[in-house]
Design a protein around this motif. Structure first.
Motif, mmCIF file in Angstrom:
data_model
loop_
_atom_site.group_PDB
_atom_site.id
_atom_site.type_symbol
_atom_site.label_atom_id
_atom_site.label_comp_id
_atom_site.label_asym_id
_atom_site.label_seq_id
_atom_site.Cartn_x
_atom_site.Cartn_y
_atom_site.Cartn_z
ATOM 1 N N GLY A 1 5.861 16.424 8.070
ATOM 2 C CA GLY A 1 4.931 16.427 9.191
ATOM 3 C C GLY A 1 3.719 15.556 8.920
ATOM 4 O O GLY A 1 3.258 14.824 9.807
ATOM 5 N N ALA A 2 3.191 15.615 7.696
ATOM 6 C CA ALA A 2 2.041 14.790 7.346
ATOM 7 C C ALA A 2 2.406 13.312 7.382
ATOM 8 O O ALA A 2 1.631 12.471 7.868
ATOM 9 C CB ALA A 2 1.518 15.179 5.962
ATOM 10 N N VAL A 3 3.581 12.978 6.864
ATOM 11 C CA VAL A 3 4.036 11.586 6.897
ATOM 12 C C VAL A 3 4.151 11.104 8.347
ATOM 13 O O VAL A 3 3.724 9.995 8.690
ATOM 14 C CB VAL A 3 5.391 11.436 6.173
ATOM 15 C CG1 VAL A 3 5.988 10.050 6.423
ATOM 16 C CG2 VAL A 3 5.216 11.679 4.679
ATOM 17 N N ALA A 4 4.698 11.947 9.207
ATOM 18 C CA ALA A 4 4.851 11.581 10.621
ATOM 19 C C ALA A 4 3.491 11.381 11.283
ATOM 20 O O ALA A 4 3.315 10.470 12.097
ATOM 21 C CB ALA A 4 5.648 12.655 11.353
ATOM 22 N N ASP A 5 2.515 12.224 10.941
ATOM 23 C CA ASP A 5 1.174 12.090 11.524
ATOM 24 C C ASP A 5 0.554 10.741 11.163
ATOM 25 O O ASP A 5 -0.053 10.065 12.003
ATOM 26 C CB ASP A 5 0.265 13.219 11.032
ATOM 27 C CG ASP A 5 0.601 14.561 11.668
ATOM 28 O OD1 ASP A 5 1.301 14.576 12.703
ATOM 29 O OD2 ASP A 5 0.173 15.596 11.117
ATOM 30 N N VAL A 6 0.688 10.348 9.905
ATOM 31 C CA VAL A 6 0.116 9.065 9.474
ATOM 32 C C VAL A 6 0.864 7.904 10.130
ATOM 33 O O VAL A 6 0.248 6.935 10.596
ATOM 34 C CB VAL A 6 0.164 8.935 7.941
ATOM 35 C CG1 VAL A 6 -0.404 7.587 7.504
ATOM 36 C CG2 VAL A 6 -0.620 10.064 7.285
ATOM 37 N N THR B 1 -3.315 -1.742 4.723
ATOM 38 C CA THR B 1 -3.596 -1.014 3.494
ATOM 39 C C THR B 1 -3.068 0.420 3.589
ATOM 40 O O THR B 1 -2.406 0.921 2.669
ATOM 41 C CB THR B 1 -5.113 -0.992 3.212
ATOM 42 O OG1 THR B 1 -5.589 -2.334 3.081
ATOM 43 C CG2 THR B 1 -5.434 -0.221 1.934
ATOM 44 N N LEU B 2 -3.337 1.062 4.711
ATOM 45 C CA LEU B 2 -2.856 2.429 4.903
ATOM 46 C C LEU B 2 -1.338 2.472 4.961
ATOM 47 O O LEU B 2 -0.713 3.405 4.436
ATOM 48 C CB LEU B 2 -3.468 3.019 6.172
ATOM 49 C CG LEU B 2 -3.070 4.456 6.523
ATOM 50 C CD1 LEU B 2 -3.318 5.392 5.343
ATOM 51 C CD2 LEU B 2 -3.814 4.926 7.754
ATOM 52 N N ARG B 3 -0.725 1.469 5.576
ATOM 53 C CA ARG B 3 0.736 1.414 5.623
ATOM 54 C C ARG B 3 1.320 1.348 4.212
ATOM 55 O O ARG B 3 2.292 2.034 3.881
ATOM 56 C CB ARG B 3 1.154 0.169 6.419
ATOM 57 C CG ARG B 3 2.657 -0.119 6.444
ATOM 58 C CD ARG B 3 3.357 0.727 7.469
ATOM 59 N NE ARG B 3 4.065 1.846 6.859
ATOM 60 C CZ ARG B 3 4.767 2.735 7.534
ATOM 61 N NH1 ARG B 3 4.854 2.639 8.841
ATOM 62 N NH2 ARG B 3 5.380 3.717 6.926
ATOM 63 N N ASP B 4 0.718 0.529 3.361
ATOM 64 C CA ASP B 4 1.181 0.412 1.979
ATOM 65 C C ASP B 4 0.989 1.723 1.212
ATOM 66 O O ASP B 4 1.840 2.130 0.425
ATOM 67 C CB ASP B 4 0.444 -0.720 1.264
ATOM 68 C CG ASP B 4 0.874 -2.098 1.740
ATOM 69 O OD1 ASP B 4 1.909 -2.201 2.411
ATOM 70 O OD2 ASP B 4 0.153 -3.070 1.445
ATOM 71 N N VAL B 5 -0.156 2.370 1.440
ATOM 72 C CA VAL B 5 -0.419 3.646 0.775
ATOM 73 C C VAL B 5 0.597 4.691 1.213
ATOM 74 O O VAL B 5 1.118 5.463 0.396
ATOM 75 C CB VAL B 5 -1.860 4.117 1.077
ATOM 76 C CG1 VAL B 5 -2.064 5.566 0.662
ATOM 77 C CG2 VAL B 5 -2.869 3.222 0.360
ATOM 78 N N LEU B 6 0.916 4.719 2.496
ATOM 79 C CA LEU B 6 1.918 5.676 2.991
ATOM 80 C C LEU B 6 3.293 5.376 2.417
ATOM 81 O O LEU B 6 4.006 6.290 1.984
ATOM 82 C CB LEU B 6 1.965 5.644 4.515
ATOM 83 C CG LEU B 6 3.011 6.567 5.158
ATOM 84 C CD1 LEU B 6 2.703 8.028 4.854
ATOM 85 C CD2 LEU B 6 3.082 6.339 6.669
ATOM 86 N N ASP B 7 3.689 4.106 2.413
ATOM 87 C CA ASP B 7 5.005 3.750 1.880
ATOM 88 C C ASP B 7 5.140 4.168 0.422
ATOM 89 O O ASP B 7 6.188 4.682 -0.001
ATOM 90 C CB ASP B 7 5.228 2.235 2.007
ATOM 91 C CG ASP B 7 5.471 1.799 3.435
ATOM 92 O OD1 ASP B 7 5.707 2.659 4.297
ATOM 93 O OD2 ASP B 7 5.395 0.574 3.697
ATOM 94 N N ALA C 1 -6.324 9.408 9.287
ATOM 95 C CA ALA C 1 -4.940 9.291 8.819
ATOM 96 C C ALA C 1 -4.904 8.982 7.328
ATOM 97 O O ALA C 1 -4.027 9.464 6.601
ATOM 98 C CB ALA C 1 -4.210 8.205 9.606
ATOM 99 N N GLY C 2 -5.862 8.184 6.860
ATOM 100 C CA GLY C 2 -5.917 7.859 5.439
ATOM 101 C C GLY C 2 -6.173 9.086 4.589
ATOM 102 O O GLY C 2 -5.599 9.237 3.497
#
Length: 202
Positions: free
Chosen positions: A121-126, A91-97, A157-158
């Motif tokens: 940087g925030a994208v990399a952290d997640v 779910t978090l992967r989909d939200v990040l994408d 991360a979320g």
């Protein structure tokens, strides 16, 4: 389950319905035909699978919770925890994408927002948290305490991922409600073996 932000966006209702179906699949993996009850006596599943129960906040009527007298056995709980964490991670992967796609299309001063250093940087952290969760979940002899730590890291991360959406993340069509459900489920099923010991590490 896919969270999209393109020409034909998936609605919040679609995302919640897909999430409810995925949660039921977690139950099916651990207890075919039934539902897993947490150590505190709570079961959370789709309304269709659980039947009677109280509506779950942010579930828009798709999820229900019921308190029962007896927790599931440790084998069922262990299998369910692993499936639930994988659902949280996906779910978090989909939200990040979806956030990355959204930011790449939005511009400020003639350049995509995705190009900003703080955003990247925030994208990399997640992304790092997702990779670490994947690797930890692959370790042998999983424990409830390890599962709880992964849950907490995914929650953090979320919240970082949600900030990438700005105010939209907290609207009815944003991913805030979906991420809140992953937190709620983890808090229900992934409590540490010794809550007092865990509190000592805060």
């Amino acid at each position: 389950m896919t969270v999209q932000d393109g020409a034909a966006p998936v609605t919040a209702a679609d995302r919640l319905a897909a999430f409810a179906a995925a949660l039921d699949a977690c139950h099916e993996r651990a207890v075919p035909g039934g539902v897993v009850v947490s150590r505190t006596g709570w079961a959370v599943a789709s309304v269709r699978r659980l039947g009677d129960g109280d509506p779950v906040p942010d579930g828009s009527g798709t999820l229900a919770a019921r308190h029962g007298p007896r927790a599931s056995d440790e084998e069922a709980l262990g299998a369910f925890r692993e499936a639930l964490l994988e659902l949280h991670r996906r779910t978090l992967r989909d939200v990040l994408d979806a956030a990355v796609s959204r930011l790449d299309r939005r511009e400020s001063e003639g350049a995509p927002l995705l190009g900003r250093q703080l955003v990247r940087g925030a994208v990399a952290d997640v992304a790092l948290a997702l990779a670490q969760a994947r690797d930890v979940l692959r370790l042998p002899r999983p424990t409830a305490d390890r599962h709880h730590r992964v849950h907490r890291e995914l929650v953090a991360a979320g919240r970082t991922a949600l900030k990438l959406y700005g105010a939209f993340g907290f609207t009815a069509e944003g991913p805030g409600a979906l991420l809140h459900l992953t937190e709620l489920l983890g808090d229900t099923y992934l409590c540490p073996e010794d809550p007092e010991a865990e509190a000592g590490h805060e």
